[in-house]
Design an enzyme around this catalytic site. Sequence first.
Site, PDB file in Angstrom:
ATOM      1  N   CYS A 139       0.830  -1.196   0.000  1.00 17.55           N
ATOM      2  CA  CYS A 139       0.000   0.000   0.000  1.00 17.55           C
ATOM      3  C   CYS A 139       0.879   1.267   0.000  1.00 17.55           C
ATOM      4  O   CYS A 139       1.554   1.543  -0.978  1.00 17.55           O
ATOM      5  CB  CYS A 139      -0.977  -0.016   1.169  1.00 17.55           C
ATOM      6  SG  CYS A 139      -2.385   1.104   0.932  1.00 17.55           S
ATOM      7  N   HIS A 157      -4.031  -5.486   0.741  1.00 16.37           N
ATOM      8  CA  HIS A 157      -3.989  -5.824   2.164  1.00 16.37           C
ATOM      9  C   HIS A 157      -4.537  -7.235   2.364  1.00 16.37           C
ATOM     10  O   HIS A 157      -5.470  -7.652   1.678  1.00 16.37           O
ATOM     11  CB  HIS A 157      -4.849  -4.852   2.970  1.00 16.37           C
ATOM     12  CG  HIS A 157      -4.301  -3.469   3.051  1.00 16.37           C
ATOM     13  ND1 HIS A 157      -3.201  -3.153   3.809  1.00 16.37           N
ATOM     14  CD2 HIS A 157      -4.710  -2.312   2.461  1.00 16.37           C
ATOM     15  CE1 HIS A 157      -2.955  -1.850   3.687  1.00 16.37           C
ATOM     16  NE2 HIS A 157      -3.849  -1.328   2.878  1.00 16.37           N
TER      17      HIS A 157
END
Length: 503
Positions: free
Chosen positions: A346, A440
């Site tokens: 991320c 994620h």
Amino acid sequence: MSKAAKKLMICGTMSGVGKSALTAGLLRIFSREGYVCAPFKSQNMALNSGVTADGLEMGRAQIMQARAAMHEPDVRMNPILLKPEGDRRSQVVFRGKAVGSYTATEYFEKRGTYLPDILDCFQSLSAENDIIIIEGAGSPAEINLNLGGNDIVNMGLAAAVDAPVLLVADIDRGGAFAQLLGTYEWLKDDEKKRVKGFLFNKFRGDPKLLAPGPDMLYNRTNVRTLGVVPWTDIDLDDEDSLSDRLAEKGRFGDLQGNGAGRKGLLDIAVIRFPHISNFTDMIPLAVPGLSSVRYLERPEDMGSPDLLLLPGTKTTISDLRWLKACGLAPEILKFAATGGQVFGLCGGYQMLGTVLDDPAGNDGGGHEEGLGLLHTATVFSEEKTLVQCRGRFGDAAGGPVVSGYQIHAGVTESTDPPMNFLENGPEGAVNGNVCGTYLHGIFDSAEFLQAFLRNIAEANRKTIPAGIRIESRREREERDFDLLAEAIEKNVDMKAIRSIIGL
């Protein structure tokens, strides 16, 4: 007449006493008995968030609790999520969508206006469930949570939904009797009437050694101690900061329990950004007998890891500047130049690129050169990407299955080969020994994690010992739910709790 669920609220004497875990344990107990159960937390402050199947954002603690209740996560379980940013502000996520960034004063002035929506979420959940376990926030004795009489998280919420309350203290940190008594005495008389029992949590030892404390506490408050829950070695998602988790484990560099003298074959080092987010992504990487995870924030802590991981962060540009200022950026470049394996997740993925631009100030504003290890460029935008994903790693036809969710602001363009082939298209980037992804939860899959750690071992000329079994995150989580439920059932007066709830 519409159905209304039975209710119980878990409040704590402070943050970190284990409210999230105890809520999950009770939900698992009642769910195993056949009740339809759901968690509820009106306001959560955390950088640990996830995405529901319908593309809405909520706290990971309530997602975890929903799974403990054998229930699909629903954003109604966590109507308000506060995500701390720099300069004493927080992004407010309301019913799954970001609605703005506010200082504490600005938010406190308007939080009372959210109460009708909070109650709407609660009442609609109540109509669909047999039992709702409500988790409070911080402590009901915290003045700032009660400013202006707008308590929407603790005793004010308990009164609004007419819920009985259990008050919990963390005895491992000491001072638990004083915390329970002091918190209780701080409450108003009508609030005290809602407190139906005390619980001690995280006890290491024989509960008989606590006598005559519980009796003395009863004589002062007329409230019974309903149990002493032992320290239970579990790793469930929660809302607390990484600092709290590390302090709880008692070792700064070791979150997962692979302490000094018990290091795994593979040494995984994670950059501890000032605004690190979704740190529980890294929990599955610690595999007993195979890999250990440590966190670092100084160049001298780098060492020679087998994998260097840059995790997510709430303020990517600010934390990238910190990475350069503290001297870690050149160490990362040296490590990569010598063939070291580097992984970005991320915000960490964004930092590995060539440039990060934030013209509208959605990530603090400005332009910053990235580390240049991937050929990517990121432009931040106001709109968040919130989506669950599934696909394959490396090879669209036969690579290991990956799944998880994306939760990020900004669009990243890449000229590198993609890391993953997801249902909604190629994602991430790979450049030799450096790779990055927005996904994620990617390490939650046993199939992917096994392939990933095998590749890391091979790159570092190491052989994984025979007989090591790599579990999925869900397998480990299910075992923890059952361990926690068993600990509660053995050490808490569940008959009294059932009576309090009205079962």
